[in-house]
Design a protein around this motif. Sequence first.
Motif, PDB file in Angstrom:
ATOM      1  N   VAL A 657      11.376  10.395   1.747  1.00 60.22           N
ATOM      2  CA  VAL A 657      10.440  10.013   0.683  1.00 60.22           C
ATOM      3  C   VAL A 657      10.274   8.500   0.620  1.00 60.22           C
ATOM      4  N   SER A 658      11.379   7.755   0.762  1.00 65.22           N
ATOM      5  CA  SER A 658      11.252   6.292   0.690  1.00 65.22           C
ATOM      6  C   SER A 658      10.403   5.774   1.839  1.00 65.22           C
ATOM      7  N   ALA A 659      10.702   6.256   3.062  1.00 67.23           N
ATOM      8  CA  ALA A 659       9.929   5.783   4.209  1.00 67.23           C
ATOM      9  C   ALA A 659       8.475   6.208   4.065  1.00 67.23           C
ATOM     10  N   GLY A 660       8.261   7.423   3.561  1.00 65.43           N
ATOM     11  CA  GLY A 660       6.891   7.886   3.329  1.00 65.43           C
ATOM     12  C   GLY A 660       6.184   6.995   2.324  1.00 65.43           C
ATOM     13  N   ALA A 661       6.912   6.630   1.256  1.00 63.28           N
ATOM     14  CA  ALA A 661       6.311   5.771   0.236  1.00 63.28           C
ATOM     15  C   ALA A 661       5.988   4.406   0.826  1.00 63.28           C
ATOM     16  N   ALA A 662       6.899   3.875   1.660  1.00 61.08           N
ATOM     17  CA  ALA A 662       6.645   2.566   2.277  1.00 61.08           C
ATOM     18  C   ALA A 662       5.384   2.618   3.128  1.00 61.08           C
ATOM     19  N   MET A 663       5.256   3.700   3.873  1.00 55.40           N
ATOM     20  CA  MET A 663       4.078   3.919   4.711  1.00 55.40           C
ATOM     21  C   MET A 663       2.814   3.971   3.851  1.00 55.40           C
ATOM     22  N   ALA A 664       2.908   4.705   2.742  1.00 59.74           N
ATOM     23  CA  ALA A 664       1.754   4.823   1.849  1.00 59.74           C
ATOM     24  C   ALA A 664       1.399   3.465   1.254  1.00 59.74           C
ATOM     25  N   ILE A 665       2.445   2.645   0.976  1.00 64.35           N
ATOM     26  CA  ILE A 665       2.191   1.303   0.431  1.00 64.35           C
ATOM     27  C   ILE A 665       1.405   0.464   1.429  1.00 64.35           C
ATOM     28  N   LEU A 666       1.845   0.506   2.695  1.00 65.65           N
ATOM     29  CA  LEU A 666       1.140  -0.265   3.720  1.00 65.65           C
ATOM     30  C   LEU A 666      -0.316   0.194   3.825  1.00 65.65           C
ATOM     31  N   ALA A 667      -0.511   1.517   3.838  1.00 67.68           N
ATOM     32  CA  ALA A 667      -1.870   2.053   3.957  1.00 67.68           C
ATOM     33  C   ALA A 667      -2.707   1.637   2.753  1.00 67.68           C
ATOM     34  N   PHE A 668      -2.094   1.715   1.567  1.00 62.71           N
ATOM     35  CA  PHE A 668      -2.809   1.362   0.339  1.00 62.71           C
ATOM     36  C   PHE A 668      -3.260  -0.095   0.374  1.00 62.71           C
ATOM     37  N   ILE A 669      -2.329  -0.985   0.780  1.00 59.43           N
ATOM     38  CA  ILE A 669      -2.675  -2.414   0.798  1.00 59.43           C
ATOM     39  C   ILE A 669      -3.802  -2.672   1.797  1.00 59.43           C
TER      40      ILE A 669
END
Lengths: 688, 345
Positions: A657-669
């Motif tokens: 979940v953390s790595a997924g969230a980090a990935m989502a953060i990068l995509a979001f930015i």
Amino acid sequence: MTTLDAVDSTPWGLSPKLLAAVVALLTGAICLLLQPYAPWLFAFPAGWTVPATEWVGTTLEVVLNAIKPTMRLFSAAIAYPMEWANIALAGTPWPVVIGTVTAIGWHLGGWRMGLLGFVGFLFVLLSGYWEESMNTLSLVVVSVPLAMILGGLIGLLANEIPRLRAALLVALDAMQTIPTFAYLTPLLLLFGFGPVVGLVASAIYAAPPMARNVILGLERVEPEVKEAGVMSGATRFQQLFLVEIPAASRQIMVGVNQCLMAALSMVIIAAVIGGFDDIGWEVLLTMRKAQFGQAFLAGLVIVTFAIVIDRMSARLALERKRFDARISWGLFAAGVAGAILLWLTGVSAPPEGIFGGVADSVDTALGDFTAANGASLDSVKNNAMFYGLLPLRIGLDEAVLPFTWGFQWTSSMSLWLFVAAGLGGALLALTGRPVAGALLLIAVGILETGIANLPWPFVLVGAAALAWLAQGPRFALVVTALLATILISGLWERALLSLYLSGAAVAACAVVGGALGLLAAISPMAWRVLRPICDMLQTIPLFVFLIPVLMFFQIGEFSAFLAICAYAIVPMIRYTQAGIVSTPPELLEAATASGASQTQTLLDVRLPYATPVILLGLNQTILYAFAMLVIAALIGTTGLGQSIYLALGQADVGLGVSAGAAMAILAFIADRLVQGFAEERRKALGLA
Amino acid sequence: MTDRPAISVENLWQVFGANAASAYDEASGGPPEEIAAKLKAQGLIPAVRGVTFDVAPGELFVVMGLSGSGKSTLIRGISRLVEPTAGRVEIEGEDVLAATPKRMIELRRSKIGMVFQHFGLFPHMSVIDNVAFPLKVGRMSRKERHDKVRPIIETVGLAGREDAYPRELSGGQKQRVGIARSLAGDCSVWFLDEPFSALDPLIRRQLQDEFLEIRKRLNTTIVFITHDIAEALKLADRIAIMRDGQVVQIGTPTEIVLNPVDDYVREFARDVARGRHAKVGSIMQGGTEGIGPDDPGLSPDMTLEDALASCMKLYEPVPVRDASGTLLGAVHPKDLAKALQVEQG
């Protein structure tokens, strides 16, 4: 929202762009100068991080365990319809299934669709993967209604309760940007191994497109049509179900189409969990055994499914002619008759695949081919790695070695490089392009250091500067906070690795896809060739892209890079072409009347006009690249994608979940940055 | 009882923006201009500003104004498609703004009909289903409602097109469906929001004539919105002219044309051939003194144009008689000519 227009007073009278570039440049330079004295500027010290993944893991496990009994109940309940669908599809004699699909095709789109359905499913039958295919189909058949109900409810909720709307849209964004593998892990913990995980995951993954189209469709119903409903004395319920939803049906059908495709894609990805003998599992299995002929065949079956489902359901959103129902029934009856005939002759089981031999010979031929051309394939791969990807990743100072480049990179070379870049930058600044000068210096600095080794203060400051330019100071703060979260949670290095690989792929896509899009815009001939290829690439489930690259380049970063490019290049081509072609004719006439040549018209009129659209294409390309990055972890990437995939294997919810969230953060930015710039261009052109 | 207006609108305000209601409450008291200025200073948009008027039973009341004058917002406030910020609306004695949602639905099913500028037809329903929709939501059976709306479809001249879909109809035909649908519920109050504005001029005139025919038979009370002065003068019993959310003048077509209250209204009246709209009755003198020997046969509802044509060569007052020949008053040909003279400047 503040945009560039709002940023008009800056210190020292610099333009906002120049100020941003200079601040980022100075940060980078200071970091480089201090490197010998403060190595913590580059490698974020482990002691400063917090065990965030563990915290997330513990918290989630508590939550998940709390709702586990309920969910297991749900899982047991949902297993029934799945089993029934499975029995129904697998138990129905294949002539009846093919007859039904052909009949549906006829009903939706006449003989063309009927033929597509017939040929498509006949191919599936002859491939020898009938049973596996029916298993996959039964998952889709059960998950799609779930996704449609879920998505429809979210859409209605957002429509009926405007106050919830913003929150729901954020939730939809999250559901779509969190990488697919990432939410398999908690689901795995909840439901245990088995097909239910894939079912639930695909229902969650396929709901957002449905919800978005419901929202959009209801929003676009003409206001007077809504008012006519009110003035006719309809209750709110009647207004919704008798007027607004039927009036929005086309858009909702677009949602159904996207929902089906997303569900199919996810069902196949979920095969990595295993435990269900479906076609995705077959691809994975054969790929692991390096039986590429078989993997390719199974991949083709998936592609066939995708095309049949996509083209048929796309007809739902078009205005349709009515096709004679008697023919539909006739086709169905023919299927039943065929089944009876087969039963009478005693061969009711689906035939053995007739392509088995072909697959084997493809295997042999491929083996021979790679054996014969192994050297040249390897040299393609190695050249791309040593001279392209590796320097980008770890920088010239580490990538240039006598072993590959024939000489050793020395610090004096670094010095000369910087001196040359400094002179170039100064030249640009003196000729009135200071921003370009600063950017050149930054680019050289990144090349020297390598993306994976960038000092973290530079990344934070640079991203914040871009965010400030794109959307204003508030977004800059948000970006800094989000990146800092990744930094202190100990996922920073992996995030940079992911950034490097997707960045390299996006850059390649932008250049190649932009050029192809340009070509397609200039030459209708080229577009006639490219268009079906683009259509095809967009229909294929992500997973299938891995097969051909593996066949030729084996496991590794280069294969992942190629797979990402193949998937992510499509929007770049499409949007570039569409943007350039859609220049208003009166602008072109004005240019011609002013005496501009073809080339001048292209460079001075068409391209500037198309910039916002091309930027949106770039935005899509970035999101596609992130989505594929995670899938590509299957064939060997480093970074967040790999962590997410590993977490799935170890059922490590925290990491997943953390790595997924980090990935989502990068995509979001990335998404908001590019959208901000596109918006700014649109405003500048008076199109917003 | 009979004197009660069918529609009564009193000090109606429609303010758009955040917290419009409380801002209005604070600003209220004083003339509408002052209140509007206070609201605008807060960034709010006062679209309708203290509008008051009554419509008599069976009257055709036209609200005329340029785009942005608030006329569409006004009719949406009266029909409660948008919730008015303040004021009072009574339809046949009932306070509409106090009605419960359930009561509003009943009112719309049985009492109020509305026609829209861009037709507002349901794209997924055939002509007959569009027209019968108010009955369908009122839970009338399919056969019953179809039987009921067939004569209405015939009235609007669409017999034979019952099974067509809106996309297959021309603009004029679409609005005929819109009109038929608004009539399906036997409404006694009829709102029409620029019903003919989206049509081309020939079709518009044709539909105006048919509309007047239908109106004669139905005897409903009508509020009709338009931006076209010629249309207003042709159709109206009385006209309200709106500007900046306020009604600047209410009067019969003759009053509007002959006695515009300010420059704004005068601008409208300017392009209109007055002789065609003003009636002899509007300039008739009560007394019978000085009537000359000639009697060209004038009546009070004759237009000025016609009257002038029949007394071109006369220089003394002429008698005006009603249909039975009773002497009602006199008109001086000089006054006729003067009234017709279009003002310069």
